[in-house]
Design an enzyme around this catalytic site. Structure first.
Site, PDB file in Angstrom:
ATOM      1  CB  SER A 166      44.543  48.570  54.523  1.00 46.06           C
ATOM      2  OG  SER A 166      43.794  49.717  54.220  1.00 46.06           O
ATOM      3  CE1 TYR A 179      40.354  45.218  53.029  1.00 41.78           C
ATOM      4  CE2 TYR A 179      39.979  47.574  52.835  1.00 41.78           C
ATOM      5  CZ  TYR A 179      40.678  46.450  52.486  1.00 41.78           C
ATOM      6  OH  TYR A 179      41.706  46.532  51.568  1.00 41.78           O
TER       7      TYR A 179
HETATM    8  P1  NAD Z   1      42.047  43.363  43.416  1.00 44.21           P
HETATM    9  O1  NAD Z   1      40.620  43.006  43.656  1.00 44.21           O
HETATM   10  O2  NAD Z   1      42.419  43.983  42.118  1.00 44.21           O
HETATM   11  O3  NAD Z   1      42.947  42.085  43.660  1.00 44.21           O
HETATM   12  C1  NAD Z   1      42.623  41.084  44.566  1.00 44.21           C
HETATM   13  C2  NAD Z   1      42.869  39.743  43.877  1.00 44.21           C
HETATM   14  O4  NAD Z   1      42.672  38.724  44.862  1.00 44.21           O
HETATM   15  C3  NAD Z   1      41.885  39.458  42.730  1.00 44.21           C
HETATM   16  O5  NAD Z   1      42.607  39.103  41.577  1.00 44.21           O
HETATM   17  C4  NAD Z   1      41.035  38.309  43.247  1.00 44.21           C
HETATM   18  O6  NAD Z   1      40.635  37.395  42.235  1.00 44.21           O
HETATM   19  C5  NAD Z   1      41.996  37.645  44.229  1.00 44.21           C
HETATM   20  N1  NAD Z   1      41.279  36.868  45.239  1.00 44.21           N
HETATM   21  C6  NAD Z   1      40.124  37.182  45.877  1.00 44.21           C
HETATM   22  N2  NAD Z   1      39.767  36.186  46.709  1.00 44.21           N
HETATM   23  C7  NAD Z   1      40.720  35.232  46.598  1.00 44.21           C
HETATM   24  C8  NAD Z   1      40.909  33.959  47.197  1.00 44.21           C
HETATM   25  N3  NAD Z   1      40.024  33.468  48.086  1.00 44.21           N
HETATM   26  N4  NAD Z   1      41.993  33.243  46.849  1.00 44.21           N
HETATM   27  C9  NAD Z   1      42.879  33.710  45.944  1.00 44.21           C
HETATM   28  N5  NAD Z   1      42.753  34.902  45.334  1.00 44.21           N
HETATM   29  C10 NAD Z   1      41.686  35.656  45.657  1.00 44.21           C
HETATM   30  O7  NAD Z   1      42.463  44.307  44.656  1.00 44.21           O
HETATM   31  P2  NAD Z   1      43.675  45.302  44.866  1.00 44.21           P
HETATM   32  O8  NAD Z   1      43.103  46.653  45.040  1.00 44.21           O
HETATM   33  O9  NAD Z   1      44.764  45.087  43.894  1.00 44.21           O
HETATM   34  O10 NAD Z   1      44.151  44.824  46.323  1.00 44.21           O
HETATM   35  C11 NAD Z   1      45.237  43.968  46.573  1.00 44.21           C
HETATM   36  C12 NAD Z   1      45.501  43.978  48.079  1.00 44.21           C
HETATM   37  O11 NAD Z   1      45.760  45.309  48.516  1.00 44.21           O
HETATM   38  C13 NAD Z   1      44.313  43.489  48.919  1.00 44.21           C
HETATM   39  O12 NAD Z   1      44.791  42.768  50.029  1.00 44.21           O
HETATM   40  C14 NAD Z   1      43.663  44.773  49.374  1.00 44.21           C
HETATM   41  O13 NAD Z   1      42.914  44.578  50.546  1.00 44.21           O
HETATM   42  C15 NAD Z   1      44.891  45.634  49.591  1.00 44.21           C
HETATM   43  N6  NAD Z   1      44.678  47.082  49.600  1.00 44.21           N
HETATM   44  C16 NAD Z   1      44.161  47.729  48.519  1.00 44.21           C
HETATM   45  C17 NAD Z   1      44.013  49.111  48.572  1.00 44.21           C
HETATM   46  C18 NAD Z   1      43.449  49.889  47.421  1.00 44.21           C
HETATM   47  O14 NAD Z   1      43.287  51.118  47.556  1.00 44.21           O
HETATM   48  N7  NAD Z   1      43.149  49.266  46.284  1.00 44.21           N
HETATM   49  C19 NAD Z   1      44.393  49.826  49.711  1.00 44.21           C
HETATM   50  C20 NAD Z   1      44.914  49.118  50.794  1.00 44.21           C
HETATM   51  C21 NAD Z   1      45.073  47.754  50.718  1.00 44.21           C
END
Ligand code: NAD
Length: 282
Positions: A166, A179
């Site tokens: 991130s 985080y």
């Molecule tokens: P999201 O919440 O839509 O997706 C995360 C998924 O991980 C969910 O489907 C959840 O059920 C699953 N999950 C949670 N705990 C789990 C576990 N213990 N085992 C298996 N699955 C599990 O989030 P997103 O925004 O699509 O994020 C995806 C990735 O991108 C994450 O690593 C997040 O930190 C990273 N990220 C997101 C952003 C953003 O702006 N959304 C920015 C930077 C990084």
């Protein structure tokens, strides 16, 4: 020989957190390249929905229940993937996220904040369990799936691991120390793994998404009627391209990192952030 993406066809990709917003988009794109996709998620129903959509569109995919924090669960998922699709060639460690218990209420601490106030969560009120949860989900949740699935890749050609870091890994974001620290650990681990696996043909890189409006952060960035919160406005002001990312913005970089187009690239963390990390704010 110019790079093509045809070499991806028939490979097996495992995507943790594949039922989520960003990783489901990645799964659909890889399936369109004829990659066989295993969508792993804590929420089987969400994983299955993504798999069903891919299959309806002519791709090959399965939804698999898996908890990235439990080796037994990952080993069961691995057996399912190998028996239904084959050994893993591409691993995307996408499961991750923040928790309110690892978050402070304010950017700066002021003297008056130390007076009793149940509403306010300062640094001194951070719950160690909340901080631990965030470190486990992002760091251990990257390490364990790599232990389980990367064994399939050892010594094969064209294998790749993509971690999801991130923006906050480069410079911490205000209010979210857990985080930010956990994603910094993911970036650091990406470099460590890249070195460790270099002699067995596994490349390891990471995406560092900027700000993507998803369910996890919608309430932080937008008000109920859709206008931006102060934090949302600050982000846009600090993003030279002047917008939030769309999940599709990640796909070109992902395709490049999975394919032979990046065959001499390992250990990099690529910002996909509309210029956020390049801009000092002045
Ligand atoms: P999201 O919440 O839509 O997706 C995360 C998924 O991980 C969910 O489907 C959840 O059920 C699953 N999950 C949670 N705990 C789990 C576990 N213990 N085992 C298996 N699955 C599990 O989030 P997103 O925004 O699509 O994020 C995806 C990735 O991108 C994450 O690593 C997040 O930190 C990273 N990220 C997101 C952003 C953003 O702006 N959304 C920015 C930077 C990084």
């Amino acid at each position: 020989m110019y790079p093509k993406f045809e070499e991806l066809a028939g490979k097996v990709a495992v995507i943790t957190g594949g039922g989520g917003v960003l990783c489901s988009t990645m799964a659909e794109m890889l399936a369109a390249q004829k990659v066989k996709v295993a969508i792993l998620d804590l929420k089987l129903e969400n994983a299955q929905q993504v798999a069903d959509k891919i299959v309806q569109n002519g791709g090959e995919a399965i939804g698999v229940e898996a908890n990235v924090l439990t080796l037994d669960s990952l080993k069961r998922a691995h057996q399912t993937v190998v028996s239904q699709l084959g050994p893993c060639d591409i691993l995307i460690n996408g499961a991750g996220g923040n928790h309110p218990k690892g978050t402070t209420s304010k950017t700066h601490l002021h003297l008056e904040d130390l007076e009793a106030n149940d509403e306010l969560k300062t640094f001194f009120d951070l719950d160690p369990d909340g901080v631990q949860f965030v470190f486990n989900l992002n760091f251990i949740g990257t390490l364990l799936p790599t232990q389980v699935f990367a064994k399939d890749m050892v010594g094969k050609k064209g294998c790749s691991i993509i971690n999801v870091s991130s923006m906050n890994a480069f410079t911490p974001l205000t209010k979210i120390p857990a985080y930010s620290g956990a994603k910094a650990a993911v970036s650091n681990f990406t470099q460590w793994l890249a070195v460790h696996f270099a002699k067995v043909n596994i490349r390891v890189n990471a995406l560092a998404p900027g700000f993507f409006l998803t369910d996890q952060n919608r309430a932080l960035l937008t008000n109920a009627e859709g206008s931006l919160t102060d934090r949302g406005n600050t982000i846009i002001d600090h993003t030279p391209m002047g917008r939030f990312g769309e999940p599709e913005d990640l796909l070109g970089t992902l395709l490049w990192l999975c394919s032979d187009g990046s065959k001499f690239v390992t250990g990099v963390v690529v910002p996909i952030d509309g210029g956020f990390s390049a801009f000092s704010g002045v």
